[in-house]
Design a protein around this motif. Structure first.
Motif, mmCIF file in Angstrom:
data_model
loop_
_atom_site.group_PDB
_atom_site.id
_atom_site.type_symbol
_atom_site.label_atom_id
_atom_site.label_comp_id
_atom_site.label_asym_id
_atom_site.label_seq_id
_atom_site.Cartn_x
_atom_site.Cartn_y
_atom_site.Cartn_z
ATOM 1 N N LEU A 248 40.562 40.915 44.501
ATOM 2 C CA LEU A 248 41.118 42.190 43.917
ATOM 3 C C LEU A 248 42.646 41.919 44.273
ATOM 4 C CD1 LEU A 248 39.141 45.078 45.775
ATOM 5 C CD2 LEU A 248 38.906 44.427 43.286
ATOM 6 N N LEU A 249 43.094 41.213 45.254
ATOM 7 C CA LEU A 249 44.505 40.874 45.555
ATOM 8 C C LEU A 249 45.071 40.115 44.352
ATOM 9 C CD1 LEU A 249 44.696 40.447 49.130
ATOM 10 C CD2 LEU A 249 45.816 42.295 48.117
ATOM 11 N N VAL A 250 44.030 39.089 43.730
ATOM 12 C CA VAL A 250 44.574 38.324 42.902
ATOM 13 C C VAL A 250 44.687 39.232 41.435
ATOM 14 C CG1 VAL A 250 43.643 36.435 41.141
ATOM 15 C CG2 VAL A 250 43.588 36.102 43.644
ATOM 16 N N SER A 251 43.491 39.947 41.312
ATOM 17 C CA SER A 251 43.655 40.938 40.117
ATOM 18 C C SER A 251 45.052 41.896 40.157
ATOM 19 C CB SER A 251 42.410 41.968 40.093
ATOM 20 O OG SER A 251 41.583 41.340 40.199
ATOM 21 N N ALA A 252 45.475 42.194 41.063
ATOM 22 C CA ALA A 252 46.595 43.234 41.435
ATOM 23 C C ALA A 252 47.916 42.452 41.150
ATOM 24 C CB ALA A 252 46.845 43.830 42.995
ATOM 25 N N GLY A 253 47.836 40.891 41.733
ATOM 26 C CA GLY A 253 49.071 40.033 41.336
ATOM 27 C C GLY A 253 49.133 39.598 39.731
ATOM 28 N N LEU A 254 48.099 39.551 39.205
ATOM 29 C CA LEU A 254 48.035 39.224 37.868
ATOM 30 C C LEU A 254 48.608 40.402 36.990
ATOM 31 C CD1 LEU A 254 45.013 36.965 37.481
ATOM 32 C CD2 LEU A 254 47.177 36.212 37.261
ATOM 33 N N LEU A 255 47.891 41.538 37.288
ATOM 34 C CA LEU A 255 48.556 42.838 36.469
ATOM 35 C C LEU A 255 50.001 42.931 36.687
ATOM 36 C CD1 LEU A 255 45.427 45.027 37.216
ATOM 37 C CD2 LEU A 255 46.056 43.920 34.840
ATOM 38 N N TRP A 256 50.534 42.664 37.942
ATOM 39 C CA TRP A 256 51.938 42.852 38.016
ATOM 40 C C TRP A 256 52.770 41.679 37.446
ATOM 41 C CZ3 TRP A 256 54.866 38.943 40.691
ATOM 42 C CH2 TRP A 256 56.165 39.056 40.872
ATOM 43 N N LEU A 257 52.128 40.494 37.445
ATOM 44 C CA LEU A 257 52.707 39.257 36.668
ATOM 45 C C LEU A 257 52.969 39.576 35.310
ATOM 46 C CD1 LEU A 257 53.584 36.386 36.363
ATOM 47 C CD2 LEU A 257 51.144 35.614 36.202
ATOM 48 N N VAL A 269 46.038 55.228 38.690
ATOM 49 C CA VAL A 269 46.268 54.396 37.293
ATOM 50 C C VAL A 269 45.867 52.927 37.610
ATOM 51 C CG1 VAL A 269 47.449 53.690 35.660
ATOM 52 C CG2 VAL A 269 47.907 56.113 36.173
ATOM 53 N N SER A 270 46.393 52.466 38.614
ATOM 54 C CA SER A 270 46.410 51.015 39.097
ATOM 55 C C SER A 270 45.029 50.351 39.583
ATOM 56 C CB SER A 270 47.641 50.505 39.887
ATOM 57 O OG SER A 270 47.614 51.352 41.152
ATOM 58 N N LEU A 271 44.570 51.359 40.394
ATOM 59 C CA LEU A 271 43.227 50.832 41.171
ATOM 60 C C LEU A 271 42.101 50.724 40.241
ATOM 61 C CD1 LEU A 271 43.249 52.993 44.440
ATOM 62 C CD2 LEU A 271 43.761 50.989 44.016
ATOM 63 N N PRO A 272 41.926 51.550 39.227
ATOM 64 C CA PRO A 272 40.784 51.260 38.144
ATOM 65 C C PRO A 272 41.051 50.090 37.435
ATOM 66 C CG PRO A 272 41.470 53.512 38.134
ATOM 67 C CD PRO A 272 42.553 52.858 38.806
ATOM 68 N N TRP A 273 42.338 49.708 37.076
ATOM 69 C CA TRP A 273 42.778 48.609 36.406
ATOM 70 C C TRP A 273 42.441 47.179 37.358
ATOM 71 C CZ3 TRP A 273 48.337 49.844 34.043
ATOM 72 C CH2 TRP A 273 48.145 50.927 33.230
ATOM 73 N N ILE A 274 42.662 47.435 38.468
ATOM 74 C CA ILE A 274 42.716 46.256 39.603
ATOM 75 C C ILE A 274 40.951 46.153 39.496
ATOM 76 C CG2 ILE A 274 42.905 45.560 41.813
ATOM 77 C CD1 ILE A 274 45.364 47.124 41.751
ATOM 78 N N ALA A 275 40.392 47.186 39.761
ATOM 79 C CA ALA A 275 38.750 46.876 39.921
ATOM 80 C C ALA A 275 38.164 46.362 38.691
ATOM 81 C CB ALA A 275 38.272 48.309 40.086
ATOM 82 N N VAL A 276 38.628 46.782 37.467
ATOM 83 C CA VAL A 276 37.757 46.174 36.103
ATOM 84 C C VAL A 276 38.420 44.828 36.084
ATOM 85 C CG1 VAL A 276 38.054 46.338 33.821
ATOM 86 C CG2 VAL A 276 37.752 48.365 34.993
ATOM 87 N N LEU A 277 39.547 44.518 36.132
ATOM 88 C CA LEU A 277 39.817 42.925 36.076
ATOM 89 C C LEU A 277 39.119 42.012 37.418
ATOM 90 C CD1 LEU A 277 41.510 40.660 34.764
ATOM 91 C CD2 LEU A 277 43.412 41.143 36.212
ATOM 92 N N GLY A 278 39.005 42.959 38.613
ATOM 93 C CA GLY A 278 38.225 42.145 39.690
ATOM 94 C C GLY A 278 36.897 42.103 39.657
ATOM 95 N N TYR A 279 36.194 42.417 38.324
ATOM 96 C CA TYR A 279 34.936 42.189 38.222
ATOM 97 C C TYR A 279 34.850 40.532 37.559
ATOM 98 C CZ TYR A 279 30.512 42.135 35.431
ATOM 99 O OH TYR A 279 29.362 41.651 34.963
ATOM 100 N N VAL A 280 35.977 40.295 36.930
ATOM 101 C CA VAL A 280 36.211 38.768 36.390
ATOM 102 C C VAL A 280 36.831 37.904 37.393
ATOM 103 C CG1 VAL A 280 37.481 37.476 34.670
ATOM 104 C CG2 VAL A 280 36.862 39.880 34.205
#
Length: 292
Positions: A248-257, A269-280
């Protein structure tokens, strides 16, 4: 041993049972890193999202990303080893080498596909290259042990916090590499906007379950190091939970990047985005713990 040293062209080095000219070994390492850089990052060089993200992200953010990428490369090299021959290895210099090789690979590709021209302002060119070289730099770091021959199969004798450290790095790097081709795209945002709260909860629980199944049940790897317990990751479920949080931390970092979230983005807004990318990223984190 000094960080830099100069050898003559007739210097030999032993690799396995063979003696090879040192300069040829260095050239092979550099070419392998170059090919690995393109292997990992070439698809992203061909996507419009990356071109647009580079133009939209503030210059200071890209500078920060480059600094973080350098230290991530240092961590990566400490796990996988850009050069498996210890007498030639310096994780700090190797990190610089990987980013430099990645920069060259990005420059050549962007020139070939006409995304760098004399009409494009120089600051935009620098931002394009900087963002792309972060990704190609990781590919170069990956190349030596995971894409080449050498001592990647030898396992270290580690215990305690060293086990936690290696699994933290391995999970982080696996999550990063596996999700790089998806993180810049808009599809993650579209999926997050279309699902409901129940589906989001299921994604979180399913990701956590996969983190456990992938490493401890599916039997993808027989490495003896997987049986070792850390001080923090001292059980299968604690390791799975911590690895999911890392994902999840990596997901957040990539979305910020890639400019999708920042400190001003509402958590709703951000938590659902992080969780969905967190699946990957969870799948990548699990693979990283098995491979590195």
């Amino acid at each position: 041993m000094s960080l830099l040293s100069i050898s003559t062209l007739d210097t030999f080095i032993q690799e396995g049972e063979k003696n090879r000219l040192l300069y040829r070994v260095e050239m092979t390492d550099a070419l392998r890193a170059f090919c690995g850089a393109l292997f990992v990052a070439l698809p992203l060089h061909m996507t419009a999202e990356m071109w647009e993200r580079a133009r939209a992200i503030p210059s200071w953010d890209i500078a920060i990303v480059l600094v973080l990428a350098f230290f991530a490369n240092v961590g990566y090299n400490s796990v996988s080893g850009f050069k498996h021959h210890k007498s030639r290895s310096s994780i700090w210099f190797d990190a610089v080498s990987c980013l430099g090789i990645g920069l060259v690979a990005s420059l050549l590709t962007m020139l070939l596909i006409d995304q760098i021209t004399i009409q494009i302002p120089f600051p935009i060119v620098l931002k394009l290259l900087a963002l792309q070289s972060v990704l190609t730099g990781f590919g170069a770091s990956l190349a030596k042990n995971q894409l080449g021959g050498g001592d990647a199969g030898e396992e270290e004798e580690i215990s305690g916090y060293a086990v936690d450290y290696k699994r933290f790095l391995s999970g982080s790097l696996g999550a990063l590499l596996y999700s790089l081709n998806i993180a810049p795209t808009i599809e993650t945002i579209q999926i997050s906007s279309s699902i409901n709260g129940f589906q989001l909860i299921v994604i979180v629980l399913y990701s956590l379950l996969l983190s456990y199944l992938f490493v401890f049940v599916a039997n993808f790897s027989t490495k003896s190091s997987l049986a070792k317990k850390g001080r923090i990751m001292d059980s299968a479920w604690s390791e799975s939970l911590i690895s999911y949080l890392i994902a999840l931390l990596v997901s957040a970092g990539l979305l910020w990047l890639f400019g999708y979230i920042d400190l001003a983005t509402p958590l709703s807004v951000s938590l659902p985005w992080i969780a969905v990318l967190g699946y990957v990223t969870t799948m990548g984190s699990s693979a990283g713990r098995l491979i590195f």
